[in-house]
Design a protein around this motif. Structure first.
Motif, mmCIF file in Angstrom:
data_model
loop_
_atom_site.group_PDB
_atom_site.id
_atom_site.type_symbol
_atom_site.label_atom_id
_atom_site.label_comp_id
_atom_site.label_asym_id
_atom_site.label_seq_id
_atom_site.Cartn_x
_atom_site.Cartn_y
_atom_site.Cartn_z
ATOM 1 N N GLY A 53 42.004 51.692 53.729
ATOM 2 C CA GLY A 53 42.918 51.039 54.503
ATOM 3 C C GLY A 53 42.382 50.619 55.924
ATOM 4 O O GLY A 53 42.888 50.972 57.588
ATOM 5 N N GLY A 54 41.186 49.137 55.907
ATOM 6 C CA GLY A 54 40.590 49.861 57.311
ATOM 7 C C GLY A 54 41.003 47.756 57.621
ATOM 8 O O GLY A 54 40.944 48.096 58.732
ATOM 9 N N ASP A 55 41.687 47.317 57.072
ATOM 10 C CA ASP A 55 42.140 46.528 57.780
ATOM 11 C C ASP A 55 43.217 46.364 57.060
ATOM 12 O O ASP A 55 44.002 46.251 55.996
ATOM 13 C CB ASP A 55 40.701 45.380 57.872
ATOM 14 C CG ASP A 55 40.637 44.579 56.475
ATOM 15 O OD1 ASP A 55 41.420 44.779 55.603
ATOM 16 O OD2 ASP A 55 39.204 44.449 56.293
ATOM 17 N N PRO A 56 43.922 44.746 57.809
ATOM 18 C CA PRO A 56 44.979 43.796 57.016
ATOM 19 C C PRO A 56 45.326 43.833 55.351
ATOM 20 O O PRO A 56 46.347 43.432 55.328
ATOM 21 C CB PRO A 56 45.754 43.242 58.151
ATOM 22 C CG PRO A 56 45.081 43.161 59.005
ATOM 23 C CD PRO A 56 43.797 43.986 59.115
ATOM 24 N N ASP A 57 44.046 42.966 54.528
ATOM 25 C CA ASP A 57 43.493 43.178 52.975
ATOM 26 C C ASP A 57 43.588 44.673 52.543
ATOM 27 O O ASP A 57 43.805 43.756 51.348
ATOM 28 C CB ASP A 57 42.880 42.282 53.526
ATOM 29 C CG ASP A 57 43.655 41.036 53.634
ATOM 30 O OD1 ASP A 57 44.214 40.774 54.201
ATOM 31 O OD2 ASP A 57 42.329 40.389 54.704
ATOM 32 N N SER A 58 43.658 44.962 52.765
ATOM 33 C CA SER A 58 43.222 46.928 52.592
ATOM 34 C C SER A 58 44.502 46.906 51.861
ATOM 35 O O SER A 58 45.650 46.659 52.202
ATOM 36 C CB SER A 58 42.844 47.864 53.801
ATOM 37 O OG SER A 58 44.384 48.229 53.976
ATOM 38 N N LEU A 59 43.965 48.367 50.517
ATOM 39 C CA LEU A 59 45.313 47.930 49.622
ATOM 40 C C LEU A 59 46.140 49.182 50.375
ATOM 41 O O LEU A 59 46.861 48.883 50.309
ATOM 42 C CB LEU A 59 44.523 49.392 48.772
ATOM 43 C CG LEU A 59 45.423 49.894 47.617
ATOM 44 C CD1 LEU A 59 45.079 48.270 46.709
ATOM 45 C CD2 LEU A 59 44.049 50.568 46.303
ATOM 46 N N LEU A 60 45.539 50.325 51.421
ATOM 47 C CA LEU A 60 47.169 50.958 51.755
ATOM 48 C C LEU A 60 47.895 50.129 52.436
ATOM 49 O O LEU A 60 48.970 50.038 52.868
ATOM 50 C CB LEU A 60 46.254 51.587 52.805
ATOM 51 C CG LEU A 60 45.859 53.225 52.227
ATOM 52 C CD1 LEU A 60 44.914 53.874 53.252
ATOM 53 C CD2 LEU A 60 46.793 54.006 51.009
ATOM 54 N N GLU A 79 37.145 44.475 42.616
ATOM 55 C CA GLU A 79 36.376 42.671 42.240
ATOM 56 C C GLU A 79 35.308 42.417 43.382
ATOM 57 O O GLU A 79 35.756 42.727 44.663
ATOM 58 C CB GLU A 79 37.775 41.614 42.642
ATOM 59 C CG GLU A 79 39.056 41.948 41.754
ATOM 60 C CD GLU A 79 40.551 41.329 41.658
ATOM 61 O OE1 GLU A 79 40.250 40.405 42.963
ATOM 62 O OE2 GLU A 79 41.704 41.677 41.809
ATOM 63 N N PRO A 80 34.619 41.741 42.918
ATOM 64 C CA PRO A 80 33.490 41.248 43.939
ATOM 65 C C PRO A 80 33.799 40.167 45.018
ATOM 66 O O PRO A 80 32.833 40.275 45.690
ATOM 67 C CB PRO A 80 32.388 40.366 42.945
ATOM 68 C CG PRO A 80 32.929 40.770 40.714
ATOM 69 C CD PRO A 80 34.374 40.727 41.389
ATOM 70 N N LYS A 81 34.701 39.608 45.168
ATOM 71 C CA LYS A 81 35.059 38.917 46.292
ATOM 72 C C LYS A 81 35.795 39.477 46.867
ATOM 73 O O LYS A 81 36.050 38.921 48.005
ATOM 74 C CB LYS A 81 37.069 37.498 45.391
ATOM 75 C CG LYS A 81 37.008 37.301 46.699
ATOM 76 C CD LYS A 81 38.132 36.102 46.422
ATOM 77 C CE LYS A 81 38.488 35.598 47.824
ATOM 78 N NZ LYS A 81 39.495 34.165 47.092
ATOM 79 N N LYS A 82 36.835 40.935 46.988
ATOM 80 C CA LYS A 82 37.495 41.590 47.179
ATOM 81 C C LYS A 82 36.410 42.454 48.389
ATOM 82 O O LYS A 82 36.097 42.692 49.164
ATOM 83 C CB LYS A 82 38.283 42.598 47.048
ATOM 84 C CG LYS A 82 40.098 41.962 46.787
ATOM 85 C CD LYS A 82 40.713 43.299 46.302
ATOM 86 C CE LYS A 82 42.219 42.092 46.495
ATOM 87 N NZ LYS A 82 43.454 43.012 46.072
ATOM 88 N N LEU A 83 34.920 43.317 47.063
ATOM 89 C CA LEU A 83 33.900 43.944 47.734
ATOM 90 C C LEU A 83 33.421 43.202 48.284
ATOM 91 O O LEU A 83 32.626 43.922 49.758
ATOM 92 C CB LEU A 83 33.167 44.441 46.566
ATOM 93 C CG LEU A 83 32.318 45.280 46.705
ATOM 94 C CD1 LEU A 83 32.238 46.593 47.067
ATOM 95 C CD2 LEU A 83 31.319 45.254 45.425
#
Length: 419
Positions: free
Chosen positions: A274-281, A337-341
């Protein structure tokens, strides 16, 4: 970061390369254990010392002295870091200001207080009590910050983490000028001192002046054990306040340790969670489900604690809590996913790079490293982040234990819900 004094028992001096900045930053801090019986005294002490010192006995002379140093900025403040209460004396001055003049000012406000008959003047203490009481009362006005503090108190119950470094209004009446001065003397004579100087290398040796001011005392302790939270089942705490929107905070213990690979893993997990706008939450609870007005996860410095705070309608509290837990479960079940990581790590590394662009950020980062006797410098810290794997993120998500659910809801809404 470079330590000037490796064998001095009480006062340690650290130099940070600030040649690219237009100012020199001096931070002198007393590293104090956070205890309920002394927290308010130390917070009040910071207030009283702002009133003046022997060379500069009032606000006017302090302002004149700062102005004569080309408008230098100074402060005396209280900071909480993990289980520590830090009493900070800071001065940021243009490089045109002689370093010895700057140090003289810092020496004066920290070690030459105004006293009468072995006590702080009672009228000063009384005035500053009122100011501190108003400040403590105002802490409840920012509901987001209040919910964050209250959840930390609950998750850290029976440990120093639950103690407020800002003090407690109910303790103020018991403190008089003599008792406060005795507390000051104990700090000044035996407290652990750390001095940070962010400036030019050719000036750093002058900082050894502080050795003479703060000599003696007990030796520095070795690395402290990580703060261990008492084992218990997750607790639910609900409180009410005069507000329209509810604040929901969940606290998790990841068991991450500062200076270890696990701490970097926790930071990456937080970014994905949940650290930024692209995060899961953010994507799931806010964008997809529309359950919240805002949502963000964050870590608490020097601990393995991970928090999620969200603004919601009180009737959506249960759905939101379940959604947060499901998101963490998802991170534990499926490899990222490698890209998200890589995106998460890149965002963290970008934040780390900005630390070197601001003197205060450099000092703050260095203070945390020194407090935990951890790795020295930004590069090793960033290297750990770069090497975090998807498997490590999965394992940390799985081992993160829910400790506290805190709900701050509006009184009127709560009454309607009860009908």
């Amino acid at each position: 970061m470079y330590s000037l004094e490796r064998n001095i028992p009480r006062c340690r001096i650290y130099w940070l390369d600030g040649k690219k900045f237009k100012t020199n930053l001096f931070v002198l801090l007393f590293d104090l254990p956070l205890r309920r019986e002394t927290a308010t005294k130390t917070a009040l002490l910071a207030e009283v010392l702002r009133e003046g010192c022997k060379p500069y006995p009032d606000a006017r002379t302090l302002a004149v002295a700062a102005e004569e140093m080309y408008g230098a900025l100074w402060d005396i403040s209280i900071v909480k870091k993990g289980d520590r209460q830090l009493l900070l004396f800071s001065l940021e001055a243009a490089k045109a200001v002689d370093v010895e003049d700057a140090m003289g000012f810092l020496k004066a406000i920290s070690s030459e207080p105004l006293i009468e008959n072995e006590a702080f003047p009672q009228e000063v203490v009384t005035r500053r009590k009122e100011i501190l009481a108003r400040r403590l009362a105002a802490l409840k006005d920012d509901k987001r910050e209040y919910a964050r503090r209250r959840c930390l108190e609950e998750v850290g119950k029976d440990t120093p983490l639950e103690i407020s470094a800002d003090g407690y209004a109910e303790d103020l009446d018991q403190i008089d000028g003599k008792e406060l001065y005795n507390h000051y003397r104990q700090i000044i004579e035996s407290g652990t001192v750390k001095v940070f100087f962010c400036g030019d290398e050719r000036e750093k040796r002058k900082l050894t002046l502080f050795r003479k001011i703060f000599d003696g005392g007990e030796p520095l302790s070795n690395m402290r054990d990580a703060e261990i939270l008492p084992k218990h089942e997750p607790v639910f705490v609900k409180e009410q306040a005069n507000m329209e929107q509810a604040r929901l905070v969940l606290a998790f213990d990841t068991k991450a340790e500062w200076g270890k690979r696990s701490y970097a893993t926790m930071l990456v997990l937080n970014q994905l969670f949940g650290g930024d706008p692209d995060s899961l939450l953010f994507q799931n609870l806010r964008e997809r489900d529309g359950l919240c007005y805002d949502i963000k996860s964050y870590t608490y410095p020097l601990t393995g604690l991970l928090f999620v705070q969200t603004g919601i309608k009180v009737q959506d509290a249960k759905k939101s809590a379940v959604g947060i837990l499901k998101a963490l479960e998802e991170l534990g079940e499926n490899a990222v996913e490698p890209k998200k990581l890589q995106q998460a790590k890149t965002a963290l590394l970008r934040q780390c790079n900005t630390i070197a662009d601001q003197p205060w950020s450099m000092v703050d980062f260095s203070v945390e490293q020194v407090l935990m006797e951890g790795e020295r410098g930004l590069d090793p810290f960033m290297h750990r982040i770069e090497n975090v794997t998807a498997e490590e993120v999965c394992r940390m998500a799985n081992r993160s234990k829910l400790r506290t659910i805190y709900l701050l809801s509006g009184q009127e809404v709560a009454k309607n819900e009860a009908k």
